[in-house]
Design an enzyme around this catalytic site. Sequence first.
Site, PDB file in Angstrom:
ATOM      1  N   GLU A 103      10.579  19.279  70.310  1.00 22.08           N
ATOM      2  CA  GLU A 103      10.596  18.208  70.496  1.00 22.08           C
ATOM      3  C   GLU A 103       9.467  17.778  69.351  1.00 22.08           C
ATOM      4  OE1 GLU A 103      13.017  16.014  71.675  1.00 22.08           O
ATOM      5  OE2 GLU A 103      14.151  17.185  72.961  1.00 22.08           O
TER       6      GLU A 103
ATOM      7  N   CYS B  64       6.319   8.976  69.090  1.00 18.11           N
ATOM      8  CA  CYS B  64       6.810  10.055  68.407  1.00 18.11           C
ATOM      9  C   CYS B  64       8.339   8.993  67.645  1.00 18.11           C
ATOM     10  CB  CYS B  64       7.624  10.845  68.982  1.00 18.11           C
ATOM     11  SG  CYS B  64       7.584  10.748  70.666  1.00 18.11           S
TER      12      CYS B  64
HETATM   13  P1  NAD Z   1       0.346  19.012  69.173  1.00 21.42           P
HETATM   14  O1  NAD Z   1       0.856  19.566  68.133  1.00 21.42           O
HETATM   15  O2  NAD Z   1      -1.182  18.982  67.766  1.00 21.42           O
HETATM   16  O3  NAD Z   1      -0.219  19.424  70.756  1.00 21.42           O
HETATM   17  C1  NAD Z   1       0.644  19.993  71.261  1.00 21.42           C
HETATM   18  C2  NAD Z   1       0.136  20.912  72.175  1.00 21.42           C
HETATM   19  O4  NAD Z   1       0.005  21.766  72.016  1.00 21.42           O
HETATM   20  C3  NAD Z   1      -0.596  20.819  73.147  1.00 21.42           C
HETATM   21  O5  NAD Z   1      -0.905  21.032  74.305  1.00 21.42           O
HETATM   22  C4  NAD Z   1      -2.036  22.007  72.432  1.00 21.42           C
HETATM   23  O6  NAD Z   1      -2.840  22.090  73.370  1.00 21.42           O
HETATM   24  C5  NAD Z   1      -0.859  22.704  71.712  1.00 21.42           C
HETATM   25  N1  NAD Z   1      -1.326  22.911  70.697  1.00 21.42           N
HETATM   26  C6  NAD Z   1      -1.926  22.288  69.491  1.00 21.42           C
HETATM   27  N2  NAD Z   1      -1.739  23.640  68.816  1.00 21.42           N
HETATM   28  C7  NAD Z   1      -1.988  24.807  69.113  1.00 21.42           C
HETATM   29  C8  NAD Z   1      -2.086  26.041  68.736  1.00 21.42           C
HETATM   30  N3  NAD Z   1      -2.700  26.410  67.104  1.00 21.42           N
HETATM   31  N4  NAD Z   1      -0.985  26.860  69.021  1.00 21.42           N
HETATM   32  C9  NAD Z   1      -0.092  26.679  70.427  1.00 21.42           C
HETATM   33  N5  NAD Z   1      -0.644  25.594  71.145  1.00 21.42           N
HETATM   34  C10 NAD Z   1      -1.167  24.446  70.355  1.00 21.42           C
HETATM   35  O7  NAD Z   1       0.496  17.546  69.479  1.00 21.42           O
HETATM   36  P2  NAD Z   1      -0.011  16.444  69.495  1.00 21.42           P
HETATM   37  O8  NAD Z   1      -1.501  16.205  68.820  1.00 21.42           O
HETATM   38  O9  NAD Z   1      -0.426  16.297  70.859  1.00 21.42           O
HETATM   39  O10 NAD Z   1       0.960  15.188  69.703  1.00 21.42           O
HETATM   40  C11 NAD Z   1       1.814  14.048  68.270  1.00 21.42           C
HETATM   41  C12 NAD Z   1       2.332  14.812  67.740  1.00 21.42           C
HETATM   42  O11 NAD Z   1       4.251  15.366  68.452  1.00 21.42           O
HETATM   43  C13 NAD Z   1       3.133  14.231  66.690  1.00 21.42           C
HETATM   44  O12 NAD Z   1       4.111  14.910  65.891  1.00 21.42           O
HETATM   45  C14 NAD Z   1       4.641  13.704  67.370  1.00 21.42           C
HETATM   46  O13 NAD Z   1       5.713  13.005  66.817  1.00 21.42           O
HETATM   47  C15 NAD Z   1       5.113  14.240  68.238  1.00 21.42           C
HETATM   48  N6  NAD Z   1       5.390  14.737  69.704  1.00 21.42           N
HETATM   49  C16 NAD Z   1       6.834  14.475  69.585  1.00 21.42           C
HETATM   50  C17 NAD Z   1       7.653  14.271  70.918  1.00 21.42           C
HETATM   51  C18 NAD Z   1       8.803  14.283  70.848  1.00 21.42           C
HETATM   52  O14 NAD Z   1       9.831  13.867  71.891  1.00 21.42           O
HETATM   53  N7  NAD Z   1       9.850  14.684  69.981  1.00 21.42           N
HETATM   54  C19 NAD Z   1       6.428  13.207  71.891  1.00 21.42           C
HETATM   55  C20 NAD Z   1       5.500  12.651  70.895  1.00 21.42           C
HETATM   56  C21 NAD Z   1       5.205  13.300  70.174  1.00 21.42           C
END
Ligand code: NAD
Length: 469
Positions: A210, A244
């Site tokens: 997602e 998002c």
């Molecule tokens: P992110 O991808 O930085 O983090 C999400 C999760 O991934 C966190 O739990 C984090 O600890 C983990 N993570 C981060 N880097 C990682 C790595 N290198 N290896 C493994 N795990 C890792 O996202 P965010 O900044 O928390 O959220 C914002 C993003 O999420 C935006 O792009 C937004 O559009 C998207 N988003 C999408 C939805 C949806 O339903 N499609 C909903 C909310 C947010």
Amino acid sequence: MTSYSDTVNLLRESFMSGKTRTEQFRRSQLEALGKLIEENTAEIYESLKKDLRKPQFEAEISELSLIRSEINLAINNLNSWMKDEHVSKNIATSFDSAFIRKDPFGVVLIISPWNYPVQLALIPLVGAIAAGNCVLLKPSEISPNTERLLVDVLPRYLDKDCYAVFCGGAEETSQLLENKFDYIFFTGNPHVGRIIMTAAAKHLTPVTLELGGKNPCYVDDDCDVQNAAKRIAWTKFFNAGQTCLAPDYVLCSERTRDKLLSAMQSTIQAFYGEDPKLSPDLARIITDRHFHRVSGFLGSGRIVTGGQTDETERYIAPTLLVDVKESDPIMQEEIFGPILPFLTVEGIEDAIRFINLREKPLAAYVYSCNAQVVDQFLTRTQSGGFCANDGLMHSTLTALPFGGVGNSGMGKYHGKFSFDTFSHDRACHLRSAGLEKLNEVRYPPYNLSRLSILRYSTEVKRKGGCSLQ
Ligand code: NAD
């Protein structure tokens, strides 16, 4: 301290014991999750306030209310969702039983982000529990108060042998991903999505991703500008733009832009007062790092409204930008903050061309009173979801799938879609051990008459009489 692999092994043992498969167990865990929400509402509001200064109204409608609906829907429908789905057969198998068994995958890893840190962790969890899986939940470390709350309360309500919560950021999650899971459900940005998918590929683990992106919002000349202004402002500045599904940028003609800008300026004032910084209804940017990234976009184009920032509070005023170029930094990545750029286009054709030159977004929005314009926009663009004359609202309907396409993700959830996502459709065919006469037609020595009987009794015929030879 228990290691990741110890926890995964414990969860796998619990899954193999068959404990999570009964309807009664699933129901009891869903009830317990509902109780968790009821009994910890104040603590959840508080943690969201500490992390994001999220207004209680927004916390209620965009986090708790959505979770309650998902739990109630799953409890109401669990019995029918779990039932084997009997399928049609052919002549050769008419005495048999053929059905799809909704089989849980096993041990599921759910990785969630910080912007809606409760619902984006718990709604997938509802689906995974309903489908009979064990779960390891990894909330976001970026929203630490909510992370701590989840780590504290979940084991107090859910069966500890079947559901675990782990804290940590990129490094810990990378270690976690070295373990074999049966399904990974990830919500986050497309860059990290690629990392997750690469790690999953090592174990051939299926994934739902997602993700996010830049959601276009086309405003047609033939539209109710006052209503569009309110709806765009609300969907953009909700949670300070850290959504998002927020409209990322507006496309419209110059004429509509001027009318819309003036209506949006009045709307911002009506929503948040003379000085939005004093409004209790505007959230804050999650961290200093995110504050610097988003406020950096204020250098793109020209500010018409807003533009004020306060680093000590991580406050960015609701901001409208014009004269933004496609090459400006704000148009290179998802904004994820309360800044809305306006780009002018000639009309619907130009808007569709602009959108289709870019990655497929999570949502696409069109504001128009002309049904043909809405239909053209819907038919000729692609996105995870679509909403005409509003934003976000499509995601509140549990009967609609929620998910991206292309760069905005793969897979879907919410309502029954969540249950299906976390279930493997196991093809089951029960045959009689006898009735051998009916089977002999397929055994050697082969001959043409056996072949034609076999074809007649197994092949799907074309409707209306004409069929391929
Ligand atoms: P992110 O991808 O930085 O983090 C999400 C999760 O991934 C966190 O739990 C984090 O600890 C983990 N993570 C981060 N880097 C990682 C790595 N290198 N290896 C493994 N795990 C890792 O996202 P965010 O900044 O928390 O959220 C914002 C993003 O999420 C935006 O792009 C937004 O559009 C998207 N988003 C999408 C939805 C949806 O339903 N499609 C909903 C909310 C947010």
